[in-house]
Design a protein around this motif. Structure first.
Motif, PDB file in Angstrom:
ATOM      1  N   LYS A 166      -8.204  -0.972  58.452  1.00 59.30           N
ATOM      2  CA  LYS A 166      -8.973  -0.222  59.251  1.00 59.30           C
ATOM      3  C   LYS A 166     -10.474  -0.858  58.825  1.00 59.30           C
ATOM      4  N   GLY A 185      -8.636   0.049  65.836  1.00 62.37           N
ATOM      5  CA  GLY A 185      -8.936   1.201  64.810  1.00 62.37           C
ATOM      6  C   GLY A 185     -10.188   0.912  64.434  1.00 62.37           C
ATOM      7  N   CYS A 186     -11.154   0.163  64.755  1.00 57.99           N
ATOM      8  CA  CYS A 186     -12.443  -0.173  64.282  1.00 57.99           C
ATOM      9  C   CYS A 186     -13.257   0.678  64.451  1.00 57.99           C
ATOM     10  N   GLU A 187     -14.166   1.131  63.725  1.00 53.08           N
ATOM     11  CA  GLU A 187     -15.494   2.078  63.893  1.00 53.08           C
ATOM     12  C   GLU A 187     -16.724   1.317  63.681  1.00 53.08           C
ATOM     13  N   TYR A 188     -17.668   1.394  64.788  1.00 53.60           N
ATOM     14  CA  TYR A 188     -18.691   0.573  64.653  1.00 53.60           C
ATOM     15  C   TYR A 188     -19.926   1.551  64.912  1.00 53.60           C
ATOM     16  N   GLU A 189     -20.770   1.750  63.517  1.00 51.40           N
ATOM     17  CA  GLU A 189     -21.801   2.686  63.495  1.00 51.40           C
ATOM     18  C   GLU A 189     -23.118   1.758  63.499  1.00 51.40           C
ATOM     19  N   VAL A 209     -16.768  10.099  55.681  1.00 48.88           N
ATOM     20  CA  VAL A 209     -15.912   9.779  57.008  1.00 48.88           C
ATOM     21  C   VAL A 209     -14.443   8.854  56.344  1.00 48.88           C
ATOM     22  N   SER A 213     -10.664   9.729  56.746  1.00 42.48           N
ATOM     23  CA  SER A 213      -9.833   8.841  57.533  1.00 42.48           C
ATOM     24  C   SER A 213      -8.292   8.497  56.879  1.00 42.48           C
ATOM     25  N   ILE A 216      -4.980  10.697  57.246  1.00 36.00           N
ATOM     26  CA  ILE A 216      -4.291  10.841  58.519  1.00 36.00           C
ATOM     27  C   ILE A 216      -3.043  10.055  58.626  1.00 36.00           C
TER      28      ILE A 216
END
Lengths: 253, 432
Positions: A166, A185-189, A209, A213, A216
């Motif tokens: 992830k 599943g990547c999260e880009y802020e 965060v 994560s 889960i």
């Protein structure tokens, strides 16, 4: 009886010159996360941490990790026995001490560094969350070897999928990061202000965060564990230059 | 997936005139971010923005089709009242990102806890959970799983945290709702992510089929396994297979090493205890063929009466029948192209602003409560009564009505100002 939450987390930290104004804040904030684990009296976490602080200049790749006794690329790519690779530490004191040594220099090759971070010796993905946190204040487009990095994006995304990692990206807006964020599943802020040394990033929130994560549901495929270097880093050779600490590798071709 | 949407962002579904405004980030999961949002009609929704699957994976589009079929099966079946309702599933772009990603808007549930929290509070002594209530919860949860399986859906990730318990004013005081069906599978079709990503489960709740890996696929029997673990927690000594490490859990589950349940309370007919005990043990068999169906488990529990449970088996059967003869409310007008929000009731309930807000922004004109719905057991009719304390009048088909007026499918409930007489909040009554 609750099961222990298991996670391997690698921080892939841009340690180029542009990060100079904020590298201290980055270190302090990452330490807030490690403090959570060091106070974990009930041992509800089974955490291993590492970081890859990286910079690039004069065809040399400069890097630091949490394990000062490990020569990273040699251990990842020359050690024939994956089981004996020595990245990661469960000792937060060791992690913080190593992080404190990081110095900034040169430019960055963020995706090559990410590729190396993906080759760290993870525990099986069906029982352990694999997390990479990529922190940079520069778009890939403004760094070194842009065309090479962009051309390897599809292979990098496939590698992220195969490794079941992830990926959290904390970076300025960039076409290449948009493409990278298509990884599952990547999260880009997106950093609202680029080139300011990430001073506007709320690292405490980012760490919360990550903390959430890894609690889960997880799937039961083991995820690939073999190293599959995409940038030819297995051929990079250690130099004897140690003026800034860390390891410096001569990059071939 | 594309950038994480921030509070205040407008999410505009592709090919739709509707939009969602993000009010609050609620939860970050491994697969999605969840928000409280309002749709363009002002109705509050629970909006999920998915990080998995991302558009970059081969099974992204098949996944969207899978979710739509799954939602269709649930909403068209008797499982609907037991599951959090998905209003719509859509793709939308966030900010400047050139790629769309996947979203789902669910009904918004106000208040309440999940079963995990209720059990933890009970264990810690902060909020007791009476034995009678625990047994009733077990019956309703099993009824929900049974209905889900009858609709051809396997949940795959059952656990106490995935059973929400929003409060209601009647019955057991909670309305058990099964949530997180995003990675549920269709019993008769291969999941789009098969062999590309594992089946979702939770440590200490994985079924043997989850753990075997390879070509092993969870089935309805896997849900039964996990349901049994939950029943041990709710009624007995706790999860009998929970272990500190995944390896120890796997060993326990795959060797069938669970002890019999030790019930926390008594049943009025003690002779049923061995039967239920045996069924629960069988439900924890490593071999899915050896497990009873959810229907069999549910049937056994329906026969299990406890002190204070007014008429034992008969009462439990009635509870199930009531659930099957539900009444639902939906706004007469709603944005085209989307499913209307809906409130579903299977037992007596006081309806007021808190619930009606889910149907329309006009709910601001209602009181708490505004009217009461009750079910007349003898005739199986639904009745409505205006709440005397309500500020505005309640109307039935445009007219003031008498206490306990019978309702029929297609009736319209609304509000009217006492002075102005102006009508607002028109709600359609649905009685199947």
């Amino acid at each position: 009886m609750p099961g222990r939450e298991c996670a391997d987390i690698v921080f892939c930290i841009d340690a180029s010159d542009s990060m100079t104004p904020c590298i201290g804040a980055v270190k302090d904030n990452i330490s807030k996360l490690t403090a959570v684990f060091s106070k974990d009296a009930l041992r509800t976490w089974d955490i291993r941490l590492d970081f890859l602080a990286h910079a690039f200049g004069n065809r040399k790749f400069h890097c630091y990790t949490a394990r000062q006794d490990v020569t990273l690329l040699d251990d990842l790519y020359q050690n024939p026995d994956p089981a004996t690779r020595r990245c990661f530490t469960s000792e937060t004191a060791e992690f913080e001490k190593a992080l404190a040594r990081v110095r900034t220099t040169g430019d960055e090759v963020t995706l090559a560094a990410l590729d190396i971070a993906l080759d760290f010796p993870w525990r099986p993905a069906q029982s352990c969350h694999r997390v990479v946190v990529l922190l940079t204040d520069e778009a890939v487009e403004t760094g070194e070897a842009v065309k090479l990095q962009e051309s390897l994006l599809p292979a990098l995304i496939e590698k992220i999928h195969n490794k079941r990692v992830k990926l959290f990206i904390h970076a300025p807006e960039s076409e290449i990061f948009y493409k990278l964020s298509m990884a599952n599943g990547c999260e880009y802020e997106i950093l609202s202000v680029a080139h300011d040394g990430m001073r506007h990033v709320d690292f405490q929130k980012l760490m919360e965060v990550i903390g959430k994560s890894v609690f889960i549901s997880q799937s039961t495929l083991p995820g690939e564990s073999d190293a599959h270097p995409l940038f030819g880093q297995e051929t990079w050779r250690l130099t004897d230059e140690t003026s800034l600490g860390g390891d410096k590798y001569k990059v071939s071709a | 997936m594309p950038p994480i949407p921030k509070t205040g962002t407008l999410i505009v579904p592709e090919n739709s005139g509707n939009y969602y405004s993000l009010l609050r980030h609620i939860h970050k999961g491994r697969m999605s971010n969840a928000y409280e949002a309002t749709d363009s009609g002002g109705v509050r929704v629970f909006l999920k923005s998915y990080t998995t699957p991302a558009p970059g994976v081969s099974w992204y589009k098949p996944y969207i089709a899978h979710v739509r079929e799954l939602n269709r099966r649930v909403s068209a079946s008797e499982a609907a009242p037991y599951c959090l309702k998905s209003n719509t599933a859509f793709e939308a772009r966030i900010g400047n990102c050139p790629y769309p990603s996947f979203f789902q808007a669910y009904e918004f549930i106000e208040g309440g806890y999940d079963l995990e929290t209720l059990l933890r509070n009970a264990t810690e002594g902060s909020a007791a959970l009476a034995w009678q209530r625990r047994v009733l919860m077990a019956k309703v949860i099993l009824a929900g799983i049974k209905k889900l399986h009858a609709a051809g859906v396997v949940h795959c990730d059952l656990k106490p945290a995935n059973i929400q318990m929003p409060p209601v004013s009647a019955g057991i005081g909670f309305r058990p709702l099964i949530v997180d069906t995003d990675f549920s599978i269709l019993a008769d079709k291969r999941a789009p992510w098969h062999a590309k990503q594992g089946y979702i489960g939770t440590p200490n709740y994985h079924s043997p089929e989850h753990l075997r890996g390879g070509d092993s696929v969870p089935s309805a029997a896997s849900d039964v396994f996990t349901a049994a673990l939950i029943l041990y927690e709710l009624l007995g000594q706790g999860n009998p297979c929970a272990r500190p490490t995944q390896e120890e859990y796997e060993k326990t589950v795959l060797t069938g090493d669970a002890p019999p349940i030790a019930f926390q309370g008594d049943f009025t007919a003690p002779e049923i205890v061995p039967q239920i005990t045996q069924l629960l043990l069988a439900a924890l068999s490593p071999d899915p063929i050896g497990r009873p169906s959810a229907e069999t488990l549910h049937k056994a529990f329906l026969a299990a009466a406890v002190a204070g449970d007014s008429s034992g088996a008969t009462s439990a059967t009635q509870t199930q029948n009531v659930a099957e003869k539900q009444l639902s409310l939906e706004p007469v007008e709603h944005p085209s192209g989307s499913e209307p929000p809906r409130l579903v009731f299977s037992q007596d309930v006081k309806v007021g602003k808190q619930l009606l807000t889910q149907l329309s922004a006009d709910a601001r004109f209602s009181s708490e409560p505004q009217f009461c719905l009750s079910r007349e057991e003898a005739t199986a009719r639904w009745l409505v009564s205006h709440a005397p304390s309500a500020k505005n009048l309640s109307l039935l088909n445009g007219k003031v009505f008498a206490e306990n007026s019978p309702l029929a499918d297609g009736d319209i409930l609304s509000l009217a100002g006492r002075a102005s007489g102006r009508e607002a909040l028109k709600i359609l009554v649905r009685i199947p």
